[in-house]
Design a protein around this motif. Sequence first.
Motif, PDB file in Angstrom:
ATOM      1  N   GLU A  91       0.836  -1.202   0.000  1.00  0.00           N
ATOM      2  CA  GLU A  91       0.000   0.000   0.000  1.00  0.00           C
ATOM      3  C   GLU A  91       0.873   1.256   0.000  1.00  0.00           C
ATOM      4  O   GLU A  91       0.542   2.246  -0.675  1.00  0.00           O
ATOM      5  CB  GLU A  91      -0.951  -0.019   1.196  1.00  0.00           C
ATOM      6  N   CYS A  92       1.968   1.227   0.734  1.00  0.00           N
ATOM      7  CA  CYS A  92       2.919   2.349   0.734  1.00  0.00           C
ATOM      8  C   CYS A  92       3.467   2.576  -0.667  1.00  0.00           C
ATOM      9  O   CYS A  92       3.561   3.716  -1.136  1.00  0.00           O
ATOM     10  CB  CYS A  92       4.108   2.066   1.650  1.00  0.00           C
ATOM     11  N   LEU A  93       3.864   1.480  -1.310  1.00  0.00           N
ATOM     12  CA  LEU A  93       4.435   1.576  -2.644  1.00  0.00           C
ATOM     13  C   LEU A  93       3.445   2.231  -3.605  1.00  0.00           C
ATOM     14  O   LEU A  93       3.811   3.147  -4.353  1.00  0.00           O
ATOM     15  CB  LEU A  93       4.836   0.181  -3.138  1.00  0.00           C
ATOM     16  N   SER A  94       2.209   1.816  -3.551  1.00  0.00           N
ATOM     17  CA  SER A  94       1.183   2.400  -4.407  1.00  0.00           C
ATOM     18  C   SER A  94       1.013   3.896  -4.119  1.00  0.00           C
ATOM     19  O   SER A  94       0.945   4.721  -5.042  1.00  0.00           O
ATOM     20  CB  SER A  94      -0.132   1.656  -4.185  1.00  0.00           C
ATOM     21  N   HIS A  95       0.969   4.250  -2.836  1.00  0.00           N
ATOM     22  CA  HIS A  95       0.822   5.655  -2.432  1.00  0.00           C
ATOM     23  C   HIS A  95       2.012   6.483  -2.915  1.00  0.00           C
ATOM     24  O   HIS A  95       1.841   7.578  -3.466  1.00  0.00           O
ATOM     25  CB  HIS A  95       0.681   5.744  -0.912  1.00  0.00           C
ATOM     26  N   GLU A  96       3.215   5.974  -2.727  1.00  0.00           N
ATOM     27  CA  GLU A  96       4.418   6.709  -3.124  1.00  0.00           C
ATOM     28  C   GLU A  96       4.511   6.857  -4.641  1.00  0.00           C
ATOM     29  O   GLU A  96       4.933   7.908  -5.134  1.00  0.00           O
ATOM     30  CB  GLU A  96       5.670   6.011  -2.578  1.00  0.00           C
ATOM     31  N   GLU A  97       4.105   5.837  -5.382  1.00  0.00           N
ATOM     32  CA  GLU A  97       4.142   5.929  -6.845  1.00  0.00           C
ATOM     33  C   GLU A  97       3.151   6.975  -7.352  1.00  0.00           C
ATOM     34  O   GLU A  97       3.453   7.715  -8.290  1.00  0.00           O
ATOM     35  CB  GLU A  97       3.871   4.564  -7.476  1.00  0.00           C
ATOM     36  N   LYS A  98       1.998   7.051  -6.708  1.00  0.00           N
ATOM     37  CA  LYS A  98       1.017   8.076  -7.079  1.00  0.00           C
ATOM     38  C   LYS A  98       1.573   9.469  -6.776  1.00  0.00           C
ATOM     39  O   LYS A  98       1.441  10.393  -7.576  1.00  0.00           O
ATOM     40  CB  LYS A  98      -0.295   7.849  -6.342  1.00  0.00           C
ATOM     41  N   ALA A  99       2.195   9.620  -5.608  1.00  0.00           N
ATOM     42  CA  ALA A  99       2.789  10.913  -5.239  1.00  0.00           C
ATOM     43  C   ALA A  99       3.888  11.298  -6.226  1.00  0.00           C
ATOM     44  O   ALA A  99       3.968  12.458  -6.646  1.00  0.00           O
ATOM     45  CB  ALA A  99       3.340  10.856  -3.814  1.00  0.00           C
ATOM     46  N   LEU A 100       4.710  10.335  -6.605  1.00  0.00           N
ATOM     47  CA  LEU A 100       5.774  10.605  -7.573  1.00  0.00           C
ATOM     48  C   LEU A 100       5.185  11.109  -8.887  1.00  0.00           C
ATOM     49  O   LEU A 100       5.695  12.067  -9.479  1.00  0.00           O
ATOM     50  CB  LEU A 100       6.621   9.354  -7.796  1.00  0.00           C
ATOM     51  N   SER A 101       4.116  10.496  -9.332  1.00  0.00           N
ATOM     52  CA  SER A 101       3.467  10.925 -10.567  1.00  0.00           C
ATOM     53  C   SER A 101       2.978  12.370 -10.464  1.00  0.00           C
ATOM     54  O   SER A 101       3.154  13.163 -11.402  1.00  0.00           O
ATOM     55  CB  SER A 101       2.298   9.987 -10.879  1.00  0.00           C
ATOM     56  N   LEU A 102       2.406  12.727  -9.325  1.00  0.00           N
ATOM     57  CA  LEU A 102       1.947  14.107  -9.129  1.00  0.00           C
ATOM     58  C   LEU A 102       3.120  15.094  -9.137  1.00  0.00           C
ATOM     59  O   LEU A 102       3.029  16.173  -9.737  1.00  0.00           O
ATOM     60  CB  LEU A 102       1.171  14.226  -7.814  1.00  0.00           C
ATOM     61  N   TYR A 103       4.207  14.736  -8.479  1.00  0.00           N
ATOM     62  CA  TYR A 103       5.365  15.630  -8.468  1.00  0.00           C
ATOM     63  C   TYR A 103       5.977  15.773  -9.860  1.00  0.00           C
ATOM     64  O   TYR A 103       6.419  16.853 -10.244  1.00  0.00           O
ATOM     65  CB  TYR A 103       6.412  15.157  -7.456  1.00  0.00           C
ATOM     66  N   ARG A 104       5.980  14.685 -10.628  1.00  0.00           N
ATOM     67  CA  ARG A 104       6.470  14.774 -12.012  1.00  0.00           C
ATOM     68  C   ARG A 104       5.564  15.685 -12.838  1.00  0.00           C
ATOM     69  O   ARG A 104       6.055  16.465 -13.667  1.00  0.00           O
ATOM     70  CB  ARG A 104       6.550  13.390 -12.640  1.00  0.00           C
ATOM     71  N   ASP A 105       4.260  15.574 -12.617  1.00  0.00           N
ATOM     72  CA  ASP A 105       3.333  16.480 -13.300  1.00  0.00           C
ATOM     73  C   ASP A 105       3.654  17.928 -12.950  1.00  0.00           C
ATOM     74  O   ASP A 105       3.643  18.805 -13.824  1.00  0.00           O
ATOM     75  CB  ASP A 105       1.880  16.184 -12.911  1.00  0.00           C
ATOM     76  N   LEU A 106       3.957  18.169 -11.677  1.00  0.00           N
ATOM     77  CA  LEU A 106       4.260  19.536 -11.246  1.00  0.00           C
ATOM     78  C   LEU A 106       5.514  20.067 -11.931  1.00  0.00           C
ATOM     79  O   LEU A 106       5.556  21.238 -12.311  1.00  0.00           O
ATOM     80  CB  LEU A 106       4.411  19.594  -9.717  1.00  0.00           C
ATOM     81  N   VAL A 107       6.520  19.218 -12.111  1.00  0.00           N
ATOM     82  CA  VAL A 107       7.729  19.648 -12.829  1.00  0.00           C
ATOM     83  C   VAL A 107       7.340  20.166 -14.208  1.00  0.00           C
ATOM     84  O   VAL A 107       7.791  21.246 -14.624  1.00  0.00           O
ATOM     85  CB  VAL A 107       8.758  18.493 -12.952  1.00  0.00           C
ATOM     86  N   SER A 108       6.495  19.426 -14.900  1.00  0.00           N
ATOM     87  CA  SER A 108       6.122  19.823 -16.259  1.00  0.00           C
ATOM     88  C   SER A 108       5.207  21.051 -16.283  1.00  0.00           C
ATOM     89  O   SER A 108       5.154  21.757 -17.283  1.00  0.00           O
ATOM     90  CB  SER A 108       5.467  18.654 -17.003  1.00  0.00           C
ATOM     91  N   LEU A 109       4.503  21.307 -15.177  1.00  0.00           N
ATOM     92  CA  LEU A 109       3.590  22.452 -15.114  1.00  0.00           C
ATOM     93  C   LEU A 109       4.255  23.727 -14.582  1.00  0.00           C
ATOM     94  O   LEU A 109       3.635  24.792 -14.607  1.00  0.00           O
ATOM     95  CB  LEU A 109       2.390  22.112 -14.226  1.00  0.00           C
ATOM     96  N   ALA A 110       5.485  23.625 -14.107  1.00  0.00           N
ATOM     97  CA  ALA A 110       6.137  24.767 -13.469  1.00  0.00           C
ATOM     98  C   ALA A 110       6.393  25.918 -14.429  1.00  0.00           C
ATOM     99  O   ALA A 110       6.466  27.082 -14.007  1.00  0.00           O
ATOM    100  CB  ALA A 110       7.444  24.324 -12.809  1.00  0.00           C
ATOM    101  N   GLY A 111       6.531  25.616 -15.702  1.00  0.00           N
ATOM    102  CA  GLY A 111       6.756  26.677 -16.683  1.00  0.00           C
ATOM    103  C   GLY A 111       8.007  27.473 -16.387  1.00  0.00           C
ATOM    104  O   GLY A 111       9.075  26.907 -16.175  1.00  0.00           O
ATOM    105  N   ASN A 112       7.870  28.793 -16.324  1.00  0.00           N
ATOM    106  CA  ASN A 112       9.002  29.682 -16.069  1.00  0.00           C
ATOM    107  C   ASN A 112       9.296  29.877 -14.590  1.00  0.00           C
ATOM    108  O   ASN A 112      10.205  30.614 -14.241  1.00  0.00           O
ATOM    109  CB  ASN A 112       8.759  31.047 -16.723  1.00  0.00           C
ATOM    110  N   ASP A 113       8.519  29.245 -13.722  1.00  0.00           N
ATOM    111  CA  ASP A 113       8.720  29.373 -12.274  1.00  0.00           C
ATOM    112  C   ASP A 113       9.824  28.393 -11.857  1.00  0.00           C
ATOM    113  O   ASP A 113       9.561  27.245 -11.505  1.00  0.00           O
ATOM    114  CB  ASP A 113       7.418  29.086 -11.531  1.00  0.00           C
TER     115      ASP A 113
END
Length: 142
Positions: A91-113
């Motif tokens: 369950e931890c692994l699943s939770h952490e993989e989901k969190a990683l996906s969200l953080y990767r999305d944030l990298v791509s959404l950061a734009g010029n920030d």
Amino acid sequence: MSQESSKALDCLNKIFQSEMAGIIRYLHYSFMIMGHNRIPIQKWFRNQASESMAHTEIIGEKITSLGGHPPMLSEPVEETNVHSIDQLLQECLSHEEKALSLYRDLVSLAGNDIALEELARGLVKEETDHIDEVKKMLRSSK
């Protein structure tokens, strides 16, 4: 607010809710560990809860810096009522993989920030390290 900033803020809100769920999840797991390995595993889960709290604080501050309002809820945390160490780690692994996906999305959404991108990249590394550790814990020592 630009559409780019709005998408980043939406992602930050999802991350915030995920990290809040991590606090609940890891504290619950720490209570449910029984047996002769209880103390080190309980400590590990409590450390994970503390780290989720730290991430929640960082993300909440970033949300308010961008003019947003951190949500007053977490994402749902499923209770399977199966508390074997292997099941909890899965369950931890699943939770952490989901969190990683969200953080990767944030990298791509950061734009010029650049600051937001650097924050997201740092958290991608932390989540990747967590996933690696959980996978090692799940490996058989045969």
